[in-house]
Structures are given as structure tokens and as C-alpha cells.
Design a protein around this motif. Structure first.
Motif, PDB file in Angstrom:
ATOM      1  N   SER A  62     -29.220 -22.670  11.024  1.00  0.00           N
ATOM      2  CA  SER A  62     -29.583 -23.083   9.663  1.00  0.00           C
ATOM      3  C   SER A  62     -28.591 -22.601   8.605  1.00  0.00           C
ATOM      4  CB  SER A  62     -30.989 -22.593   9.316  1.00  0.00           C
ATOM      5  OG  SER A  62     -31.010 -21.171   9.267  1.00  0.00           O
ATOM      6  N   ALA A  63     -27.733 -21.643   8.959  1.00  0.00           N
ATOM      7  CA  ALA A  63     -26.753 -21.139   7.990  1.00  0.00           C
ATOM      8  C   ALA A  63     -25.640 -22.164   7.797  1.00  0.00           C
ATOM      9  CB  ALA A  63     -26.176 -19.814   8.481  1.00  0.00           C
ATOM     10  N   ASN A  64     -25.067 -22.189   6.604  1.00  0.00           N
ATOM     11  CA  ASN A  64     -23.962 -23.085   6.308  1.00  0.00           C
ATOM     12  C   ASN A  64     -22.716 -22.570   7.038  1.00  0.00           C
ATOM     13  OD1 ASN A  64     -21.539 -24.063   5.028  1.00  0.00           O
ATOM     14  ND2 ASN A  64     -22.796 -24.770   3.328  1.00  0.00           N
ATOM     15  N   PRO A  65     -22.193 -23.311   8.023  1.00  0.00           N
ATOM     16  CA  PRO A  65     -21.082 -22.795   8.825  1.00  0.00           C
ATOM     17  C   PRO A  65     -19.809 -22.528   8.026  1.00  0.00           C
ATOM     18  CG  PRO A  65     -21.571 -25.082   9.411  1.00  0.00           C
ATOM     19  CD  PRO A  65     -22.636 -24.627   8.469  1.00  0.00           C
ATOM     20  N   GLU A  66     -19.558 -23.284   6.973  1.00  0.00           N
ATOM     21  CA  GLU A  66     -18.357 -23.044   6.167  1.00  0.00           C
ATOM     22  C   GLU A  66     -18.451 -21.708   5.432  1.00  0.00           C
ATOM     23  OE1 GLU A  66     -17.286 -26.319   3.620  1.00  0.00           O
ATOM     24  OE2 GLU A  66     -17.718 -27.771   5.211  1.00  0.00           O
ATOM     25  N   ILE A  67     -19.624 -21.424   4.888  1.00  0.00           N
ATOM     26  CA  ILE A  67     -19.810 -20.155   4.183  1.00  0.00           C
ATOM     27  C   ILE A  67     -19.807 -18.992   5.171  1.00  0.00           C
ATOM     28  CG2 ILE A  67     -21.425 -18.800   2.783  1.00  0.00           C
ATOM     29  CD1 ILE A  67     -22.217 -21.447   1.429  1.00  0.00           C
ATOM     30  N   VAL A  68     -20.461 -19.178   6.320  1.00  0.00           N
ATOM     31  CA  VAL A  68     -20.484 -18.120   7.337  1.00  0.00           C
ATOM     32  C   VAL A  68     -19.062 -17.817   7.808  1.00  0.00           C
ATOM     33  CG1 VAL A  68     -21.262 -17.505   9.664  1.00  0.00           C
ATOM     34  CG2 VAL A  68     -22.837 -18.630   8.071  1.00  0.00           C
ATOM     35  N   ARG A  69     -18.271 -18.860   8.046  1.00  0.00           N
ATOM     36  CA  ARG A  69     -16.893 -18.665   8.518  1.00  0.00           C
ATOM     37  C   ARG A  69     -16.099 -17.851   7.504  1.00  0.00           C
ATOM     38  NH1 ARG A  69     -15.024 -18.756  13.445  1.00  0.00           N
ATOM     39  NH2 ARG A  69     -14.261 -16.768  12.724  1.00  0.00           N
ATOM     40  N   LEU A  70     -16.201 -18.230   6.241  1.00  0.00           N
ATOM     41  CA  LEU A  70     -15.496 -17.499   5.185  1.00  0.00           C
ATOM     42  C   LEU A  70     -15.946 -16.040   5.150  1.00  0.00           C
ATOM     43  CD1 LEU A  70     -13.578 -17.568   2.724  1.00  0.00           C
ATOM     44  CD2 LEU A  70     -15.555 -18.204   1.344  1.00  0.00           C
ATOM     45  N   ALA A  71     -17.251 -15.818   5.229  1.00  0.00           N
ATOM     46  CA  ALA A  71     -17.786 -14.453   5.154  1.00  0.00           C
ATOM     47  C   ALA A  71     -17.335 -13.598   6.328  1.00  0.00           C
ATOM     48  CB  ALA A  71     -19.311 -14.496   5.088  1.00  0.00           C
ATOM     49  N   VAL A  72     -17.457 -14.106   7.553  1.00  0.00           N
ATOM     50  CA  VAL A  72     -17.121 -13.276   8.709  1.00  0.00           C
ATOM     51  C   VAL A  72     -15.617 -13.037   8.820  1.00  0.00           C
ATOM     52  CG1 VAL A  72     -19.212 -13.909   9.977  1.00  0.00           C
ATOM     53  CG2 VAL A  72     -17.079 -15.179  10.407  1.00  0.00           C
ATOM     54  N   ASP A  73     -14.808 -14.002   8.393  1.00  0.00           N
ATOM     55  CA  ASP A  73     -13.352 -13.807   8.438  1.00  0.00           C
ATOM     56  C   ASP A  73     -12.903 -12.732   7.459  1.00  0.00           C
ATOM     57  OD1 ASP A  73     -13.039 -15.716  10.419  1.00  0.00           O
ATOM     58  OD2 ASP A  73     -12.309 -17.290   9.065  1.00  0.00           O
TER      59      ASP A  73
END
Length: 196
Positions: A62-73
Motif C-alpha cells: 500500500s505504500a507509494n513505491p516512488e516515495i519509499v524508494r527515495l526514503a530508503v535510498d
């Protein structure tokens, strides 16, 4: 503000509160980050990709993958930077954490004073830049309007300071609202339940 100042920019920080720090004053300061130098020193093999996979698994997609990618990187380098300027995670960190299904690795960090641990190291950095005249800080100065050019480009803000309205123009404007956790109506609308 710190990074702009250190790259030669002059910065004005307007804060509606009487002190800087926002929710860091009462948050846990809990951060999750993969691939940090601390993990590596402890023999923990972790990566931003594994962190991404865990977030998507735990959120059941359910998380937005673009935002998650930015955050984890950016999480690992951010924790490394905070530690390089003095943040000290509690003994035994990183840990698996609490509050939701576990990550696949130990990647939670926080200081003994919670969010105030982060605020302390950031304040020290901010004060250094202020003393050198590269950052001006105006407290008790809520922004009341955005200023735009005739073409509609954002070119500054209007704020209240010392009981009067002032206009401040700049080549770049960054709004940092701190999220919606202080807005109970928006919280309920977006999250589907009332705040505690």
C-alpha cells in the motif's frame, strides 16, 4: 538550510514556533536505515533494496513505491551523516524495532533523548552557520502567504514577525510543513481514523 549555507547560499529560516525543532521535541526520533557504517561495523549485511522490499511487504504493497524508494535510498547516508556530526544511537543499536512487523534486519536507530538527540546535533550545526552569518533565523514568524511573480513563479513569502507583516524574496523557497500529524481533520481524512 545547512547544506545550502555550506554551498555558499545565504539562507533565511522562518519558523512559526518560538524554538526550532518542531515535532523533534516530542517524537521518539526513531529512524530506520539500511547499509549504514554502523551496521557494517557490526557485520550486518543490509541494503536499501532489502529495506525497500521490507517496507513494501510490511505495508502489503500500500505504500507509494516512488516515495519509499527515495526514503530508503537516502536513509543510510542520512544516519551516517547524523552520526558523523555527533548523533549517538543508544547502546545495542541498531535494533529490530517495535510497532509493526519486524524488518528482515536490525535497522532501527534512536538516541537516548529521542527526537531531541537529533535536534541537539542539528542545532549545533545551525548555530555554527548562524555565527558565520550564512543563516538568519527568525522565530515566532509564521508564513502567511506565498509571493508569486506576474508569471506565477514562486519568488518569496509573507510572514508575521514582531507583530508586523514582512515580505521576504529569494531565488529558492522551501516549505517544510512537518507533515499533517498536527491537523486532526486531515489526519482522519487521510488515515481513516481519529487521532489519539
Amino acid at each position: 538550510a545547512l547544506f545550502t549555507s555550506r554551498r555558499g547560499g545565504r539562507v533565511l529560516v522562518l519558523d512559526s514556533a518560538p524554538v526550532i525543532g518542531g515535532t523533534l521535541h516530542f517524537s521518539t526520533g526513531q529512524m530506520s536505515a539500511a547499509g549504514t557504517r554502523l551496521q557494517q561495523s557490526l557485520g550486518i549485511k543490509d541494503s536499501a533494496d532489502a529495506h525497500f522490499d521490507d517496507v513494501m511487504r510490511i505495508s502489503e504493497g500500500s505504500a507509494n513505491p516512488e516515495i519509499v524508494r527515495l526514503a530508503v535510498d537516502q536513509a543510510g547516508p542520512t544516519v551516517d551523516w547524523l552520526m558523523s556530526i555527533g548523533l549517538e544511537p543508544m547502546a545495542g543499536h541498531p535494533v529490530m524495532g517495535l510497532g509493526h512487523e519486524f524488518y528482515s534486519e536490525r535497522r532501527y536507530y534512536w538516541g537516548k533523548d529521542g527526537g531531541r538527540s537529533i535536534l541537539a546535533v542539528l542545532t549545533q550545526q545551525l548555530e555554527t552557520e548562524r555565527k558565520q552569518g550564512r543563516i538568519e533565523l527568525l522565530l515566532d514568524s509564521p508564513v502567511t502567504a506565498l509571493l508569486t511573480s506576474d508569471s506565477g513563479a514562486l519568488e518569496g513569502v509573507r510572514a508575521t514577525h514582531d507583530g508586523a507583516e514582512h515580505s521576504y524574496k529569494g531565488r529558492k523557497v522551501l516549505l517544510a510543513s512537518g507533515g499533517y500529524s498536527s491537523n486532526p481533520l486531515l489526519w482522519e481524512k487521510l488515515d481513516g481514523y481519529k487521532q489519539h
